[in-house]
Design a protein around this motif. Structure first.
Motif, PDB file in Angstrom:
ATOM      1  N   SER A 242    -147.009 -31.035 -10.585  1.00  0.00           N
ATOM      2  CA  SER A 242    -147.536 -30.094 -11.564  1.00  0.00           C
ATOM      3  C   SER A 242    -146.608 -30.052 -12.771  1.00  0.00           C
ATOM      4  O   SER A 242    -145.383 -29.959 -12.614  1.00  0.00           O
ATOM      5  CB  SER A 242    -147.634 -28.696 -10.944  1.00  0.00           C
ATOM      6  N   SER A 243    -147.169 -30.102 -13.971  1.00  0.00           N
ATOM      7  CA  SER A 243    -146.344 -30.016 -15.185  1.00  0.00           C
ATOM      8  C   SER A 243    -145.683 -28.650 -15.304  1.00  0.00           C
ATOM      9  O   SER A 243    -144.685 -28.492 -15.993  1.00  0.00           O
ATOM     10  CB  SER A 243    -147.194 -30.302 -16.422  1.00  0.00           C
ATOM     11  N   SER A 244    -146.234 -27.646 -14.607  1.00  0.00           N
ATOM     12  CA  SER A 244    -145.651 -26.308 -14.622  1.00  0.00           C
ATOM     13  C   SER A 244    -144.445 -26.204 -13.694  1.00  0.00           C
ATOM     14  O   SER A 244    -143.577 -25.354 -13.886  1.00  0.00           O
ATOM     15  CB  SER A 244    -146.695 -25.274 -14.199  1.00  0.00           C
ATOM     16  N   LEU A 245    -144.411 -27.067 -12.687  1.00  0.00           N
ATOM     17  CA  LEU A 245    -143.312 -27.078 -11.720  1.00  0.00           C
ATOM     18  C   LEU A 245    -142.858 -28.530 -11.503  1.00  0.00           C
ATOM     19  O   LEU A 245    -143.006 -29.086 -10.412  1.00  0.00           O
ATOM     20  CB  LEU A 245    -143.762 -26.463 -10.391  1.00  0.00           C
ATOM     21  N   PRO A 246    -142.322 -29.159 -12.541  1.00  0.00           N
ATOM     22  CA  PRO A 246    -142.012 -30.594 -12.467  1.00  0.00           C
ATOM     23  C   PRO A 246    -140.953 -30.967 -11.429  1.00  0.00           C
ATOM     24  O   PRO A 246    -140.878 -32.125 -11.011  1.00  0.00           O
ATOM     25  CB  PRO A 246    -141.532 -30.914 -13.881  1.00  0.00           C
ATOM     26  N   ASP A 247    -140.143 -29.996 -11.001  1.00  0.00           N
ATOM     27  CA  ASP A 247    -139.096 -30.285 -10.017  1.00  0.00           C
ATOM     28  C   ASP A 247    -139.573 -30.133  -8.574  1.00  0.00           C
ATOM     29  O   ASP A 247    -138.825 -30.437  -7.633  1.00  0.00           O
ATOM     30  CB  ASP A 247    -137.888 -29.365 -10.239  1.00  0.00           C
ATOM     31  N   LYS A 303    -148.165 -21.993 -18.353  1.00  0.00           N
ATOM     32  CA  LYS A 303    -147.111 -21.098 -17.882  1.00  0.00           C
ATOM     33  C   LYS A 303    -147.510 -20.391 -16.592  1.00  0.00           C
ATOM     34  O   LYS A 303    -146.659 -20.003 -15.795  1.00  0.00           O
ATOM     35  CB  LYS A 303    -146.793 -20.052 -18.961  1.00  0.00           C
ATOM     36  N   GLN A 304    -148.815 -20.240 -16.401  1.00  0.00           N
ATOM     37  CA  GLN A 304    -149.302 -19.616 -15.173  1.00  0.00           C
ATOM     38  C   GLN A 304    -149.439 -20.633 -14.035  1.00  0.00           C
ATOM     39  O   GLN A 304    -149.792 -20.276 -12.918  1.00  0.00           O
ATOM     40  CB  GLN A 304    -150.664 -18.951 -15.426  1.00  0.00           C
ATOM     41  N   GLY A 305    -149.169 -21.920 -14.353  1.00  0.00           N
ATOM     42  CA  GLY A 305    -149.176 -22.937 -13.305  1.00  0.00           C
ATOM     43  C   GLY A 305    -150.434 -23.753 -13.196  1.00  0.00           C
ATOM     44  O   GLY A 305    -150.586 -24.545 -12.262  1.00  0.00           O
ATOM     45  N   ALA A 306    -151.365 -23.604 -14.124  1.00  0.00           N
ATOM     46  CA  ALA A 306    -152.595 -24.387 -14.110  1.00  0.00           C
ATOM     47  C   ALA A 306    -152.626 -25.318 -15.321  1.00  0.00           C
ATOM     48  O   ALA A 306    -151.779 -25.232 -16.210  1.00  0.00           O
ATOM     49  CB  ALA A 306    -153.814 -23.468 -14.116  1.00  0.00           C
ATOM     50  N   GLU A 307    -153.606 -26.207 -15.343  1.00  0.00           N
ATOM     51  CA  GLU A 307    -153.773 -27.147 -16.449  1.00  0.00           C
ATOM     52  C   GLU A 307    -155.119 -26.892 -17.105  1.00  0.00           C
ATOM     53  O   GLU A 307    -156.155 -26.935 -16.438  1.00  0.00           O
ATOM     54  CB  GLU A 307    -153.719 -28.594 -15.944  1.00  0.00           C
ATOM     55  N   ALA A 308    -155.123 -26.590 -18.387  1.00  0.00           N
ATOM     56  CA  ALA A 308    -156.383 -26.361 -19.100  1.00  0.00           C
ATOM     57  C   ALA A 308    -157.192 -27.651 -19.154  1.00  0.00           C
ATOM     58  O   ALA A 308    -156.633 -28.733 -19.372  1.00  0.00           O
ATOM     59  CB  ALA A 308    -156.105 -25.865 -20.513  1.00  0.00           C
ATOM     60  N   LYS A 309    -158.485 -27.539 -18.967  1.00  0.00           N
ATOM     61  CA  LYS A 309    -159.356 -28.722 -19.069  1.00  0.00           C
ATOM     62  C   LYS A 309    -160.748 -28.293 -19.490  1.00  0.00           C
ATOM     63  O   LYS A 309    -161.457 -27.605 -18.745  1.00  0.00           O
ATOM     64  CB  LYS A 309    -159.425 -29.483 -17.753  1.00  0.00           C
ATOM     65  N   ALA A 310    -161.152 -28.695 -20.684  1.00  0.00           N
ATOM     66  CA  ALA A 310    -162.494 -28.386 -21.191  1.00  0.00           C
ATOM     67  C   ALA A 310    -163.471 -29.481 -20.787  1.00  0.00           C
ATOM     68  O   ALA A 310    -163.091 -30.636 -20.625  1.00  0.00           O
ATOM     69  CB  ALA A 310    -162.459 -28.240 -22.707  1.00  0.00           C
ATOM     70  N   MET A 311    -164.728 -29.104 -20.629  1.00  0.00           N
ATOM     71  CA  MET A 311    -165.817 -30.042 -20.355  1.00  0.00           C
ATOM     72  C   MET A 311    -167.034 -29.622 -21.161  1.00  0.00           C
ATOM     73  O   MET A 311    -167.181 -28.445 -21.500  1.00  0.00           O
ATOM     74  CB  MET A 311    -166.216 -30.035 -18.873  1.00  0.00           C
ATOM     75  N   GLY A 312    -167.927 -30.569 -21.434  1.00  0.00           N
ATOM     76  CA  GLY A 312    -169.225 -30.218 -21.994  1.00  0.00           C
ATOM     77  C   GLY A 312    -170.049 -29.500 -20.936  1.00  0.00           C
ATOM     78  O   GLY A 312    -169.767 -29.607 -19.731  1.00  0.00           O
ATOM     79  N   ARG A 313    -171.076 -28.767 -21.346  1.00  0.00           N
ATOM     80  CA  ARG A 313    -171.875 -28.013 -20.379  1.00  0.00           C
ATOM     81  C   ARG A 313    -172.558 -28.922 -19.370  1.00  0.00           C
ATOM     82  O   ARG A 313    -172.568 -28.651 -18.169  1.00  0.00           O
ATOM     83  CB  ARG A 313    -172.914 -27.146 -21.092  1.00  0.00           C
ATOM     84  N   ALA A 314    -173.128 -30.021 -19.837  1.00  0.00           N
ATOM     85  CA  ALA A 314    -173.804 -30.959 -18.932  1.00  0.00           C
ATOM     86  C   ALA A 314    -172.797 -31.600 -17.986  1.00  0.00           C
ATOM     87  O   ALA A 314    -173.071 -31.794 -16.795  1.00  0.00           O
ATOM     88  CB  ALA A 314    -174.543 -32.022 -19.738  1.00  0.00           C
TER      89      ALA A 314
END
Length: 339
Positions: A242-247, A303-314
């Motif tokens: 995880s980029s939030s917890l790289p170690d 910072k909350q430990g997740a990765e943002a990821k957008a998608m189209g509706r379809a």
């Protein structure tokens, strides 16, 4: 002559009926457009299917607050925990499709819960409108900083030495997090005791206090306690760190026989009741996706430990359907079914 008058009247009535039907069809898109143009005319409810303080709650409040700042909308978070998060989804299914009720669902309650809980009466593909994919996160295995376990390998060694003596908490029976723990048991050849909670927050309290040995949760759920120095992360269940917890190593990097290719993650998305007018669905989708492109929101999610990821509706709708169908066989293979 009388017959001709009747025939003429019938033709006139039929023509009038056709014109009325055509007019109704032509005005439907206009009515939807006007509805979207005047939307929102009152506060919007964002249903959160878990208790306050957990990963879903944190993300839902972040997205709601940022939408309020960007659009001037009044969005109120409404926690509806219970039944592995499916109670809140059911609340959204029953809501009126008018653009004032949304829910931040996730893999657990949208695509696993329907196969797990035999009494659920809704189908996520048919009974909900996919609005926007928000983020994804691996499952995190952690323990109290006072725990003797320093690595996941330590846990496995202890579990093999004392089968059935090591306990782990999760946000609930049948969640992807619970099943990730079960998959780890199978892969590593160990026997752990699962302790289900109604969300991550109460489970975190118990693992920090030492009442359970381990915690399986999303990264966002545990991040604040890791930063506070109360929780020790042992491993993430994704294929990469995880980029939030790289170690923090992945399960596959932990040097445990049988888990060389371990990969289980969860995801979060905004949903609405089925039948939501397309202009409103598109408006909410566009607003959320615009937020996900901003550095401030992406960094806040990270910072909350997740990765943002957008998608189209379809794309999101297809992703939901595919994941829903894929987890049927996984749940069946696990043998877990709940009332």
């Amino acid at each position: 002559m009388f017959q001709k008058l009747i025939t003429g009247a019938a033709i006139g009535l039929a023509s009038l009926s056709l014109l009325s039907s055509a007019a109704a069809q032509n005005t439907q898109p206009d009515a939807q457009a006007n509805s979207a143009q005047n939307w929102p005319a009152k506060p919007i409810r964002m249903i959160v299917p878990f208790p306050p303080g957990g990963g879903t709650d944190t993300l839902a409040r972040l997205i709601s607050a940022k939408l309020g700042e960007a659009k001037g909308w009044n969005i109120v978070a409404d926690n509806k925990p219970g039944v592995g998060g499916t109670l809140g989804i059911g609340e959204a299914v029953k809501a009126a499709a008018e653009g004032y009720d949304f829910v931040l669902g996730q893999k657990d309650n949208l695509v696993i819960g329907p196969w797990l809980y035999k009494n659920l009466s809704w189908n996520p593909v048919k009974d909900l409108t996919p609005i926007a994919h928000v983020a994804y996160s691996p499952v995190l295995i952690s323990t109290s900083v006072d725990s003797p376990f320093k690595t996941l390998a330590d846990v496995v060694a202890a579990a093999k030495a004392q089968p059935g003596a090591i306990t782990y908490g999760s946000p609930g029976n049948g969640t992807s997090i619970h099943l990730a723990g079960q998959m780890l048991e199978t892969a590593a050849g160990i026997d752990l005791i699962h302790v289900p909670y109604k969300g991550s927050s109460p489970a975190l309290v118990d693992v920090i206090a030492g009442n359970v040995h381990l915690m399986a949760s999303s990264v966002p759920s545990a991040m604040s306690q890791i930063k506070a120095g109360k929780l020790r992360p042992l491993a993430v269940t994704s294929a990469t760190r995880s980029s939030s917890l790289p170690d923090v190593p992945t399960v596959a990097e932990s040097g445990i026989a049988g888990v060389a290719q371990f990969d289980v993650s969860t995801w979060y998305g905004v949903m609405a009741p089925a039948g939501l007018p397309q202009p409103i669905a598109d408006a909410m989708h566009g607003a959320v996706n615009t937020l996900l492109q901003t550095d401030a929101v992406r960094q806040a999610i990270q910072k909350q430990g997740a990765e943002a990821k957008a998608m189209g509706r379809a794309e999101f709708a297809a992703f939901l359907k595919q994941d829903y169908e894929a987890w049927k066989s996984i749940v069946e293979a696990s043998g877990v079914q709940l009332d």
